[in-house]
Scaffold this motif. Structure first.
Motif, PDB file in Angstrom:
ATOM      1  N   GLY A 265       0.796  -1.211   0.000  1.00  0.00           N
ATOM      2  CA  GLY A 265       0.000   0.000   0.000  1.00  0.00           C
ATOM      3  C   GLY A 265       0.834   1.268   0.000  1.00  0.00           C
ATOM      4  O   GLY A 265       1.847   1.365   0.688  1.00  0.00           O
ATOM      5  N   ALA A 266       0.394   2.243  -0.782  1.00  0.00           N
ATOM      6  CA  ALA A 266       1.061   3.541  -0.847  1.00  0.00           C
ATOM      7  C   ALA A 266       0.036   4.598  -1.232  1.00  0.00           C
ATOM      8  O   ALA A 266      -0.982   4.306  -1.859  1.00  0.00           O
ATOM      9  CB  ALA A 266       2.209   3.534  -1.842  1.00  0.00           C
ATOM     10  N   VAL A 267       0.323   5.828  -0.853  1.00  0.00           N
ATOM     11  CA  VAL A 267      -0.503   6.955  -1.249  1.00  0.00           C
ATOM     12  C   VAL A 267       0.422   8.040  -1.768  1.00  0.00           C
ATOM     13  O   VAL A 267       1.522   8.241  -1.253  1.00  0.00           O
ATOM     14  CB  VAL A 267      -1.380   7.456  -0.080  1.00  0.00           C
ATOM     15  N   GLY A 268       0.008   8.697  -2.853  1.00  0.00           N
ATOM     16  CA  GLY A 268       0.896   9.685  -3.447  1.00  0.00           C
ATOM     17  C   GLY A 268       0.167  10.665  -4.331  1.00  0.00           C
ATOM     18  O   GLY A 268      -1.072  10.688  -4.404  1.00  0.00           O
ATOM     19  N   GLU A 269       0.953  11.464  -5.024  1.00  0.00           N
ATOM     20  CA  GLU A 269       0.444  12.535  -5.887  1.00  0.00           C
ATOM     21  C   GLU A 269       0.705  12.201  -7.350  1.00  0.00           C
ATOM     22  O   GLU A 269       1.819  11.809  -7.717  1.00  0.00           O
ATOM     23  CB  GLU A 269       1.125  13.848  -5.526  1.00  0.00           C
ATOM     24  N   VAL A 270      -0.315  12.363  -8.172  1.00  0.00           N
ATOM     25  CA  VAL A 270      -0.165  12.135  -9.607  1.00  0.00           C
ATOM     26  C   VAL A 270       0.707  13.238 -10.204  1.00  0.00           C
ATOM     27  O   VAL A 270       0.412  14.428 -10.051  1.00  0.00           O
ATOM     28  CB  VAL A 270      -1.540  12.102 -10.308  1.00  0.00           C
ATOM     29  N   VAL A 271       1.791  12.838 -10.849  1.00  0.00           N
ATOM     30  CA  VAL A 271       2.684  13.818 -11.486  1.00  0.00           C
ATOM     31  C   VAL A 271       2.584  13.774 -12.997  1.00  0.00           C
ATOM     32  O   VAL A 271       3.048  14.702 -13.686  1.00  0.00           O
ATOM     33  CB  VAL A 271       4.146  13.627 -11.041  1.00  0.00           C
ATOM     34  N   ALA A 272       2.003  12.737 -13.557  1.00  0.00           N
ATOM     35  CA  ALA A 272       1.751  12.649 -14.991  1.00  0.00           C
ATOM     36  C   ALA A 272       0.604  11.673 -15.196  1.00  0.00           C
ATOM     37  O   ALA A 272       0.537  10.630 -14.534  1.00  0.00           O
ATOM     38  CB  ALA A 272       2.989  12.172 -15.751  1.00  0.00           C
ATOM     39  N   SER A 273      -0.309  12.003 -16.106  1.00  0.00           N
ATOM     40  CA  SER A 273      -1.485  11.175 -16.311  1.00  0.00           C
ATOM     41  C   SER A 273      -1.749  10.954 -17.795  1.00  0.00           C
ATOM     42  O   SER A 273      -1.722  11.887 -18.592  1.00  0.00           O
ATOM     43  CB  SER A 273      -2.718  11.815 -15.667  1.00  0.00           C
ATOM     44  N   ALA A 274      -2.006   9.679 -18.124  1.00  0.00           N
ATOM     45  CA  ALA A 274      -2.457   9.326 -19.464  1.00  0.00           C
ATOM     46  C   ALA A 274      -3.824   8.652 -19.374  1.00  0.00           C
ATOM     47  O   ALA A 274      -4.152   7.762 -20.156  1.00  0.00           O
ATOM     48  CB  ALA A 274      -1.440   8.425 -20.148  1.00  0.00           C
ATOM     49  N   ASP A 275      -4.598   9.083 -18.390  1.00  0.00           N
ATOM     50  CA  ASP A 275      -5.942   8.556 -18.190  1.00  0.00           C
ATOM     51  C   ASP A 275      -6.844   9.709 -17.761  1.00  0.00           C
ATOM     52  O   ASP A 275      -6.507  10.476 -16.865  1.00  0.00           O
ATOM     53  CB  ASP A 275      -5.937   7.461 -17.119  1.00  0.00           C
TER      54      ASP A 275
ATOM     55  N   VAL B 101      -3.055  15.738 -12.992  1.00  0.00           N
ATOM     56  CA  VAL B 101      -1.851  16.038 -12.224  1.00  0.00           C
ATOM     57  C   VAL B 101      -2.250  16.772 -10.941  1.00  0.00           C
ATOM     58  O   VAL B 101      -3.076  17.692 -10.966  1.00  0.00           O
ATOM     59  CB  VAL B 101      -0.878  16.875 -13.072  1.00  0.00           C
ATOM     60  N   GLY B 102      -1.692  16.343  -9.824  1.00  0.00           N
ATOM     61  CA  GLY B 102      -2.022  16.930  -8.535  1.00  0.00           C
ATOM     62  C   GLY B 102      -3.011  16.136  -7.716  1.00  0.00           C
ATOM     63  O   GLY B 102      -3.149  16.375  -6.512  1.00  0.00           O
TER      64      GLY B 102
END
Length: 339
Positions: free
Chosen positions: A77-87, A92-93
């Motif tokens: 398990g991990a939680v984080g911030e989207v830095v690039a999206s192809a969906d 981002v953010g």
């Protein structure tokens, strides 16, 4: 699209532990980072979880979850911030929960990412009290153990991520008595003075069966097992007729190199008509909405305390994992990545 780093660091399992894991079983390696392919997102991990079940995945044995592969990144398990999206579902953010921990940057299939709201709770809470450990405690107590108001409850490993929540959930819902075991006098004090347990004992101070009988002379109705071994044997002796035990973990045995003997008093299960049932959180997804509603409310009201033990930096991930196996955490063990 944010700036994408050239490399990321990630932890690989390089050999299978024999008994207790050691630092030489793991390697922190640099890998290249690429923009996400269609349908995927690149996530900068902010917090990752280390959990007891991961020890079992280091063994090459068939189980309910595949083993870690050698010289491949571990996950969790991990939680984080989207830095690039192809969906299109993620921008981002956005903050997301996903299953590719043990690394700084994760290339995640968007179908396997869950949005989380940092305004409702700290992001790390989605790995603990509002995440897998919290739902495990909730489902294990209320659904598997069929807890009811007035039950006397015993929790082993009661200062850990799951156990500390089980005891508090039981108190909130009207347990007649909640007893916990822990591995230090400091944790025993924490259980009674902070988490509201009625009684607690240090299992290192004497036989568990005797300490449990002293704490609960009238017996117990529910046992939540995070430890196994002598704790399970003691609980079987103390469970009342039609008692229920949720078997969540057996951390006392995870690093054994020889099979551990089973409880010597299993015959009592027959006469007492006991129910001993394992719990895997994935079987209880249907409780998710009710779980979040209840637990978020208890947090807001101050009825529930959710502690974390935090290690800073990806390079500390194996230290956190090994510390968790040794019981050095209070509440959820978290690794936070600083920048």
């Amino acid at each position: 699209m944010s700036q994408i780093p050239a490399v990321s660091r990630e932890w690989h399992l390089v050999r299978r532990p024999q008994g207790w894991p050691v630092a030489e079983d793991f390697a922190l390696r640099e890998v290249p980072v690429a923009p996400p392919a269609p349908g995927r997102i690149l996530v900068r991990n902010l917090h990752m979880s280390v959990d007891p079940y991961m020890r079992g995945r280091m063994n090459d044995v068939k189980s309910y979850i595949p083993p870690f592969q050698l010289d491949k990144p571990m996950d969790g398990g991990a939680v984080g911030e989207v830095v690039a999206s192809a969906d299109e579902r993620f921008a981002v953010g956005d903050h997301v929960l996903h299953g590719l921990g043990w690394r700084e940057y994760a290339d995640v299939d968007a179908k396997h990412a869950t949005p989380v709201d940092a305004s409702l709770a700290p992001l790390s809470a989605y790995l603990g009290v509002l995440g897998m450990p919290g739902l495990t405690a909730y489902a294990g107590l209320f659904e598997v153990a069929s807890f009811k108001e007035g039950d006397s409850v015993f929790v082993s490993g009661a200062a850990g991520a799951v156990g500390s929540l089980v005891g508090q959930f039981a108190k909130i819902k009207g347990a007649s008595q909640v007893i916990g075991s822990a591995g230090s006098d400091e944790k025993v004090t924490l259980l009674t003075e902070k988490y509201g347990f009625d009684a607690a004992f240090n299992y290192k101070n004497g036989p568990v069966a005797g300490q449990l009988r002293e704490a609960a002379p009238g017996g117990i109705d529910v046992y939540f097992d995070n430890v196994g071994g002598d704790h399970l044997e003691a609980a079987i002796s103390s469970l009342n007729v039609h008692g229920r035990a949720t078997l969540c973990g057996a951390i006392a045995q995870y690093n054994d190199t020889e099979p551990a003997p089973g409880p010597r008093n299993l015959a009592l299960v027959i006469g007492k008509r006991l129910r001993l049932q394992g719990v895997l959180v994935g079987d209880h997804a249907g409780l998710q909405q009710q779980f979040v509603q209840d637990v978020a409310g208890w947090l807001r009201s101050g009825q529930l305390v959710a502690d974390e033990t935090v290690f800073e930096g990806v390079e500390k991930a194996t230290d956190a994992f090994l510390g968790m196996l040794r019981g050095e955490n209070t509440g959820k063990m978290i690794v936070s990545f600083t920048r």
